[in-house]
Design a protein around this motif. Structure first.
Motif, short mmCIF file in Angstrom:
data_model
loop_
_atom_site.label_atom_id
_atom_site.label_comp_id
_atom_site.label_asym_id
_atom_site.label_seq_id
_atom_site.Cartn_x
_atom_site.Cartn_y
_atom_site.Cartn_z
N ARG A 271 70.85 83.54 33.94
CA ARG A 271 70.37 83.69 32.63
C ARG A 271 68.81 83.68 32.78
N PHE A 272 68.33 82.62 33.06
CA PHE A 272 66.81 82.60 33.12
C PHE A 272 66.02 83.18 34.64
N HIS A 273 66.85 83.68 35.26
CA HIS A 273 66.22 84.34 36.48
C HIS A 273 65.53 83.45 37.17
N ARG A 274 66.32 82.63 37.54
CA ARG A 274 65.84 81.51 38.56
C ARG A 274 66.54 81.58 40.03
N PRO A 275 65.77 81.62 41.00
CA PRO A 275 66.35 81.41 42.43
C PRO A 275 67.12 80.30 42.64
N ILE A 276 68.10 80.25 43.32
CA ILE A 276 69.03 79.13 43.62
C ILE A 276 68.99 78.86 44.92
N ILE A 277 69.18 77.35 45.23
CA ILE A 277 68.66 76.84 46.88
C ILE A 277 69.94 75.86 46.66
N THR A 278 70.61 75.88 47.51
CA THR A 278 71.78 74.97 47.88
C THR A 278 71.69 74.22 48.88
N LYS B 182 58.16 82.33 51.58
CA LYS B 182 58.44 83.75 52.32
C LYS B 182 60.00 84.37 51.72
N GLU B 183 60.87 83.85 51.62
CA GLU B 183 61.97 84.45 51.49
C GLU B 183 62.22 84.65 49.92
N ILE B 184 62.02 83.57 49.11
CA ILE B 184 61.99 83.75 47.77
C ILE B 184 61.18 84.90 47.15
N SER B 185 59.88 85.01 47.80
CA SER B 185 58.91 86.16 47.37
C SER B 185 59.63 87.44 47.94
N SER B 186 60.19 87.50 48.88
CA SER B 186 60.58 88.73 49.56
C SER B 186 62.12 89.21 48.56
N HIS C 226 56.15 75.70 44.10
CA HIS C 226 54.87 76.24 44.02
C HIS C 226 55.03 77.38 42.72
N GLY C 227 55.12 76.70 41.71
CA GLY C 227 54.99 77.45 40.38
C GLY C 227 56.15 78.20 40.00
N THR C 228 56.97 78.20 40.88
CA THR C 228 58.26 79.07 40.39
C THR C 228 59.51 78.08 40.03
N PRO C 229 59.94 78.42 39.04
CA PRO C 229 61.30 77.34 38.44
C PRO C 229 62.43 77.96 39.22
N VAL C 230 63.19 76.85 39.67
CA VAL C 230 64.34 77.31 40.78
C VAL C 230 65.48 76.27 40.23
N THR C 231 66.65 76.72 40.78
CA THR C 231 67.71 75.90 40.67
C THR C 231 68.24 75.24 41.83
N ILE C 232 68.39 74.11 42.20
CA ILE C 232 68.99 73.43 43.06
C ILE C 232 70.33 72.59 42.81
N ILE C 233 71.15 72.97 44.05
CA ILE C 233 72.55 72.41 43.94
C ILE C 233 72.61 71.80 45.12
N GLY C 234 73.07 70.34 45.43
CA GLY C 234 73.30 70.03 46.67
C GLY C 234 74.46 68.86 46.88
N GLN C 235 74.91 68.92 48.00
CA GLN C 235 76.01 67.96 48.11
C GLN C 235 75.33 66.72 48.66
N ARG C 236 75.94 65.37 48.32
CA ARG C 236 75.27 64.16 48.95
C ARG C 236 76.42 63.01 49.13
N LYS C 237 76.46 62.44 50.05
CA LYS C 237 77.39 61.73 50.87
C LYS C 237 77.01 59.90 50.32
N GLY C 238 75.81 59.95 50.29
CA GLY C 238 75.39 58.28 49.93
C GLY C 238 74.82 57.68 51.24
N LYS C 239 74.15 56.70 51.14
CA LYS C 239 73.79 56.04 52.29
C LYS C 239 74.50 54.75 52.47
N SER C 240 74.66 53.75 51.47
CA SER C 240 75.08 52.58 51.84
C SER C 240 76.81 52.81 51.37
N LEU C 241 77.50 51.98 51.56
CA LEU C 241 78.89 52.25 51.35
C LEU C 241 79.21 52.31 49.73
N GLU C 242 78.42 51.50 48.92
CA GLU C 242 78.70 51.67 47.70
C GLU C 242 77.88 53.06 47.07
#
Length: 266
Positions: free
Chosen positions: A98-105, A230-234, A55-71
């Motif tokens: 450094r760049f004042h971005r909220p982080i979402i994990t 809501k939470e990022i704004s707060s 929504h116009g705000t730069p954010v950093t995203i970090i997430g764990q992923r398992k994969g769908k297929s066996l490969e």
């Protein structure tokens, strides 16, 4: 309709059909740019991280992923992160600060990878450093547990200002199978162990250890979107010192909540 048992929820949390971090990125964010590597030894694909617009705000995203297929699962090591993965996460966190971005994990892991190579590369140290770093970051952090949140592998990305869980996710010190094997020397007693462990979203919310439970229905992504706005704004309205102090108190007070939990069990 039969009420779900705790172990039913464990199995749902592990279901490969559940949305993974890439789906959350697709539904909630725009212009995602993936960033790879720990700038030291390699890139762990079990962690997906990068920059996006929310929504116009730069954010950093970090997430764990398992994969769908066996490969895919083998490529992502079934969501079990190596030290390189946690170091990649820390690199992105420092850049976000450094760049004042909220982080979402986004957390979904059976636990950190326990293999010999991971230990030789400093697995325990990487997890501890990630937790220490998150405790002192001067930007808002929101952690969302979307599936399994087991052991230090989950804790490494969950030292946040707000911790949310999907209603069928779990957050635990280790898997119920591991718990049963240690306590009763019988991994088949995992269903019994899961009841004892108190690992469901509702239980952890009732004990005050997480901040909200998100219903898993057709409006889930819309609900998460509104809550994030809501939470990022707060959180962005708080001074850096207040943000860090509140985060410190949040986790410091967990000790008192654990004491209350012990009294309830007794």
């Amino acid at each position: 309709m039969k009420e779900l048992t705790t172990y039913d929820r464990v199995l749902i949390a592990r279901d490969k059909k559940r949305p993974q971090v890439s789906k959350y990125i697709e539904e909630l964010f725009d212009d995602f740019i993936e960033l790879k590597g720990d700038r030291l030894s390699g890139d762990d694909e079990s962690i997906l991280g990068g920059i996006a617009m929310f929504h116009g705000t730069p954010v950093t995203i970090i997430g764990q992923r398992k994969g769908k297929s066996l490969e895919e699962s083998m490529r992502f090591n079934f969501g079990m992160c190596s030290p390189e993965g946690y170091r990649k996460g820390m690199r992105l966190m420092k850049e976000a600060e450094r760049f004042h971005r909220p982080i979402i994990t986004f957390i979904d892991t059976p636990g950190a990878y326990p293999g010999k190579e991971a230990e030789e590369h400093g697995q325990a140290n990487a997890i501890a450093e990630s937790m220490a770093l998150m405790s002192s970051l001067k930007v808002p952090i929101i952690a969302i547990i979307t599936g399994e949140g087991n052991s230090g592998g989950a804790l490494a990305l969950s030292v946040a200002d707000k911790i949310w869980m999907l209603e069928n996710s779990i957050f635990a010190v280790l898997s119920p199978e591991g718990f049963a094997s240690i306590l009763w020397k019988d991994g088949s007693l995992a269903p019994k162990a899961s009841e004892v462990m108190k690992i469901t979203a509702k239980e952890l919310y009732d004990f005050g250890l997480i901040d909200d439970v998100i219903a898993e229905d057709r409006n889930m992504f819309k609900v998460i979107d509104k809550k994030l706005q809501k939470e990022i704004s707060s959180l962005q309205k708080l001074s850096q010192n207040t943000l860090i102090e509140n985060r410190y108190l949040k986790f410091r007070n967990i000790d008192e909540k654990k004491k209350a939990l012990k009294v309830i069990k007794e």
